[in-house]
Design a protein around this motif. Sequence first.
Motif, PDB file in Angstrom:
ATOM      1  N   GLN A  77       0.822  -1.214   0.000  1.00  9.54           N
ATOM      2  CA  GLN A  77       0.000   0.000   0.000  1.00  9.54           C
ATOM      3  C   GLN A  77       0.857   1.267   0.000  1.00  9.54           C
ATOM      4  N   ALA A  78       1.922   1.274   0.807  1.00 11.79           N
ATOM      5  CA  ALA A  78       2.767   2.466   0.899  1.00 11.79           C
ATOM      6  C   ALA A  78       3.515   2.730  -0.406  1.00 11.79           C
ATOM      7  N   LEU A  79       3.815   1.675  -1.156  1.00  9.65           N
ATOM      8  CA  LEU A  79       4.536   1.842  -2.420  1.00  9.65           C
ATOM      9  C   LEU A  79       3.724   2.600  -3.462  1.00  9.65           C
ATOM     10  N   LEU A  80       2.420   2.711  -3.262  1.00 12.14           N
ATOM     11  CA  LEU A  80       1.603   3.505  -4.165  1.00 12.14           C
ATOM     12  C   LEU A  80       1.946   4.989  -4.081  1.00 12.14           C
ATOM     13  N   GLY A  81       2.702   5.383  -3.047  1.00 18.01           N
ATOM     14  CA  GLY A  81       3.037   6.789  -2.864  1.00 18.01           C
ATOM     15  C   GLY A  81       4.159   7.292  -3.748  1.00 18.01           C
ATOM     16  N   GLY A  82       4.774   6.435  -4.540  1.00 15.68           N
ATOM     17  CA  GLY A  82       5.850   6.868  -5.426  1.00 15.68           C
ATOM     18  C   GLY A  82       6.185   5.792  -6.429  1.00 15.68           C
ATOM     19  N   THR A  83       7.102   6.109  -7.335  1.00 21.43           N
ATOM     20  CA  THR A  83       7.534   5.129  -8.320  1.00 21.43           C
ATOM     21  C   THR A  83       8.603   4.231  -7.705  1.00 21.43           C
ATOM     22  N   ARG A  84       8.875   3.128  -8.380  1.00 25.70           N
ATOM     23  CA  ARG A  84       9.893   2.203  -7.875  1.00 25.70           C
ATOM     24  C   ARG A  84      11.254   2.879  -7.788  1.00 25.70           C
ATOM     25  N   ALA A  85      11.579   3.751  -8.750  1.00 21.91           N
ATOM     26  CA  ALA A  85      12.871   4.434  -8.755  1.00 21.91           C
ATOM     27  C   ALA A  85      13.004   5.410  -7.591  1.00 21.91           C
ATOM     28  N   GLU A  86      11.884   5.814  -7.005  1.00 20.29           N
ATOM     29  CA  GLU A  86      11.907   6.781  -5.914  1.00 20.29           C
ATOM     30  C   GLU A  86      12.005   6.130  -4.533  1.00 20.29           C
ATOM     31  N   VAL A  87      12.045   4.806  -4.488  1.00 19.14           N
ATOM     32  CA  VAL A  87      12.118   4.098  -3.206  1.00 19.14           C
ATOM     33  C   VAL A  87      13.565   4.047  -2.735  1.00 19.14           C
ATOM     34  N   ARG A  88      13.807   4.561  -1.529  1.00 20.60           N
ATOM     35  CA  ARG A  88      15.146   4.491  -0.945  1.00 20.60           C
ATOM     36  C   ARG A  88      15.294   3.260  -0.054  1.00 20.60           C
ATOM     37  N   LYS A  89      14.241   2.965   0.716  1.00 21.64           N
ATOM     38  CA  LYS A  89      14.381   1.920   1.727  1.00 21.64           C
ATOM     39  C   LYS A  89      13.011   1.357   2.093  1.00 21.64           C
ATOM     40  N   LEU A  90      12.973   0.059   2.367  1.00 33.00           N
ATOM     41  CA  LEU A  90      11.796  -0.574   2.961  1.00 33.00           C
ATOM     42  C   LEU A  90      12.073  -0.775   4.447  1.00 33.00           C
ATOM     43  N   LEU A  91      11.123  -0.372   5.285  1.00 35.81           N
ATOM     44  CA  LEU A  91      11.260  -0.509   6.731  1.00 35.81           C
ATOM     45  C   LEU A  91      10.213  -1.503   7.215  1.00 35.81           C
ATOM     46  N   VAL A  92      10.667  -2.698   7.568  1.00 40.48           N
ATOM     47  CA  VAL A  92       9.783  -3.772   8.023  1.00 40.48           C
ATOM     48  C   VAL A  92       9.711  -3.712   9.543  1.00 40.48           C
ATOM     49  N   THR A  93       8.532  -3.531  10.092  1.00 41.21           N
ATOM     50  CA  THR A  93       8.406  -3.413  11.547  1.00 41.21           C
ATOM     51  C   THR A  93       8.274  -4.784  12.201  1.00 41.21           C
ATOM     52  N   ALA A  94       8.768  -4.858  13.439  1.00 33.81           N
ATOM     53  CA  ALA A  94       8.701  -6.080  14.246  1.00 33.81           C
ATOM     54  C   ALA A  94       8.232  -5.706  15.641  1.00 33.81           C
ATOM     55  N   SER A  95       7.342  -6.507  16.197  1.00 27.14           N
ATOM     56  CA  SER A  95       6.895  -6.234  17.561  1.00 27.14           C
ATOM     57  C   SER A  95       8.016  -6.452  18.570  1.00 27.14           C
ATOM     58  N   GLY A  96       8.968  -7.289  18.198  1.00 24.93           N
ATOM     59  CA  GLY A  96      10.013  -7.680  19.138  1.00 24.93           C
ATOM     60  C   GLY A  96       9.667  -8.942  19.894  1.00 24.93           C
ATOM     61  N   GLY A  97       8.416  -9.399  19.748  1.00 27.60           N
ATOM     62  CA  GLY A  97       7.993 -10.630  20.400  1.00 27.60           C
ATOM     63  C   GLY A  97       7.950 -10.498  21.918  1.00 27.60           C
ATOM     64  N   PRO A  98       7.796 -11.609  22.617  1.00 33.79           N
ATOM     65  CA  PRO A  98       7.674 -11.570  24.076  1.00 33.79           C
ATOM     66  C   PRO A  98       8.992 -11.305  24.808  1.00 33.79           C
ATOM     67  N   PHE A  99      10.129 -11.343  24.081  1.00 30.81           N
ATOM     68  CA  PHE A  99      11.431 -11.249  24.744  1.00 30.81           C
ATOM     69  C   PHE A  99      12.205  -9.988  24.372  1.00 30.81           C
ATOM     70  N   ARG A 100      11.497  -9.008  23.879  1.00 30.39           N
ATOM     71  CA  ARG A 100      12.140  -7.734  23.543  1.00 30.39           C
ATOM     72  C   ARG A 100      12.866  -7.176  24.771  1.00 30.39           C
ATOM     73  N   GLY A 101      14.120  -6.780  24.567  1.00 32.91           N
ATOM     74  CA  GLY A 101      14.899  -6.203  25.661  1.00 32.91           C
ATOM     75  C   GLY A 101      15.738  -7.205  26.423  1.00 32.91           C
ATOM     76  N   ARG A 102      15.541  -8.496  26.198  1.00 37.34           N
ATOM     77  CA  ARG A 102      16.340  -9.497  26.907  1.00 37.34           C
ATOM     78  C   ARG A 102      17.655  -9.738  26.176  1.00 37.34           C
ATOM     79  N   SER A 103      18.682 -10.077  26.949  1.00 37.59           N
ATOM     80  CA  SER A 103      19.976 -10.418  26.365  1.00 37.59           C
ATOM     81  C   SER A 103      19.969 -11.868  25.896  1.00 37.59           C
ATOM     82  N   ARG A 104      20.995 -12.229  25.137  1.00 40.99           N
ATOM     83  CA  ARG A 104      21.088 -13.622  24.682  1.00 40.99           C
ATOM     84  C   ARG A 104      21.178 -14.580  25.865  1.00 40.99           C
ATOM     85  N   ALA A 105      21.932 -14.194  26.894  1.00 41.26           N
ATOM     86  CA  ALA A 105      22.064 -15.063  28.070  1.00 41.26           C
ATOM     87  C   ALA A 105      20.716 -15.281  28.745  1.00 41.26           C
ATOM     88  N   GLU A 106      19.896 -14.246  28.764  1.00 41.30           N
ATOM     89  CA  GLU A 106      18.586 -14.347  29.401  1.00 41.30           C
ATOM     90  C   GLU A 106      17.615 -15.194  28.587  1.00 41.30           C
TER      91      GLU A 106
END
Length: 429
Positions: A186-215
């Motif tokens: 839907q957002a890509l309708l706002g411009g041409t393909r040549a005008e796209v600089r970046k796609l930003l894919v959002t993530a909730s982070g899941g249930p462990f957002r903020g935890r370290s690998r050890a945790e």
Amino acid sequence: MTDSPAPLADPHLSHPAGAADAPADGPRDIVILGSTGSIGTQAVDVVLGNPDRFRVTALSAAGGRVELLAEQAHRLRVRAVAVSRADKAGELREALRARYGPAEPLPEVLAGPNAACELAASECHTVLNGITGSIGLRPTLAALEAGRTLALANKESLIVGGPLVKALAKPGQIVPVDSEHSALFQALLGGTRAEVRKLLVTASGGPFRGRSRAELRNVTPADALAHPTWAMGPVITINSATLVNKGLEVIEAHLLYDIPFDRIEVVVHPQSYIHSMVEFTDGSTLAQCGPPDMRLPIALGLGWPHRVPDAGPVFDWSTAMSWEFLPLDEEAFPSVALARHVGALGGTAPAVFNAANEECVEAFLSGGLSFTGIVDTVAAVVEEHGTPRGGGLTLEDVLDAEEWARARARELAARTVRTTGATTAEARA
């Protein structure tokens, strides 16, 4: 992985001039694959709420929820219903007879591993592929080969068989249903393909957002299944917790929109209100937002290029809200970087990545693998697979690679000592 001349999912090609004025006369014929799963059940809700727009002609499911499948078939008055498990055909027929009256004709029953492919190629306008896992590849190919519009929720079929899908899909034939890729669409309708600089894919982070690998080493399946914003099946929920799902979505975004991997970024957005964004070359960023409800992208996928009124909930803009954006912790969640590597390798590497992950998720859910061991084991399998050979990819190549990856992942997972939190790499040493 080389870019094709045009994106697989191009909203400009899929949105002809004047098409948004009004839907076509009469309901659109739909086939729903994976109808008893999370995507399928919500798609049924959308259809039942819009009988003037949609008519379901056929349903397919694996066979684990036969009573629900029979109920759906009766409510939707489908012509055919299928189960991939042949041993469930008799049970399905009995469930249908219990639902239908004496004067009501029963739908045709198909059973076996090719049943969903038969329905995908049957006469209809749109096939919604809501199957979970790489078993959705064959039905995806069947729908495309038959010339059907494909509302694609089965990301795995595109990831493991990207070149095969690209070879068959016509411009505008695929409409993405994943919330992130629907947002990009839907957002890509706002411009041409040549005008796209970046796609930003959002993530909730899941249930462990903020935890370290050890945790993360000693989290339990119950912990990982407690997603903070989305209600999904167990495999997708675990993939969301490891962020493997986000890695798969990065590969999918590359394949759908032909944007290089270095221009696809993952941004953590805990509220899951903004589903993804497109940054354009002039500095403008367009975001598609809405409450976390899959009925919205499902309805758009079924009805495109028309929107379905009141398909899902809307925000109450009179109520204060706070939306956060955070960088991805790639040390705690290495799955996205691994997916970029796999996507760049191409060939059978994505199939190996996906198949190994499915086996590792099953091992984790059954208590045989630690949480961090999931991605560690997948990485080990990908490393052993090495660089894919050159030449054209075939379906047999994909299936062989998957079979090898599943067997190898099971072998490595079996060596992991979950009670001590040992990783696969430690277990191999």
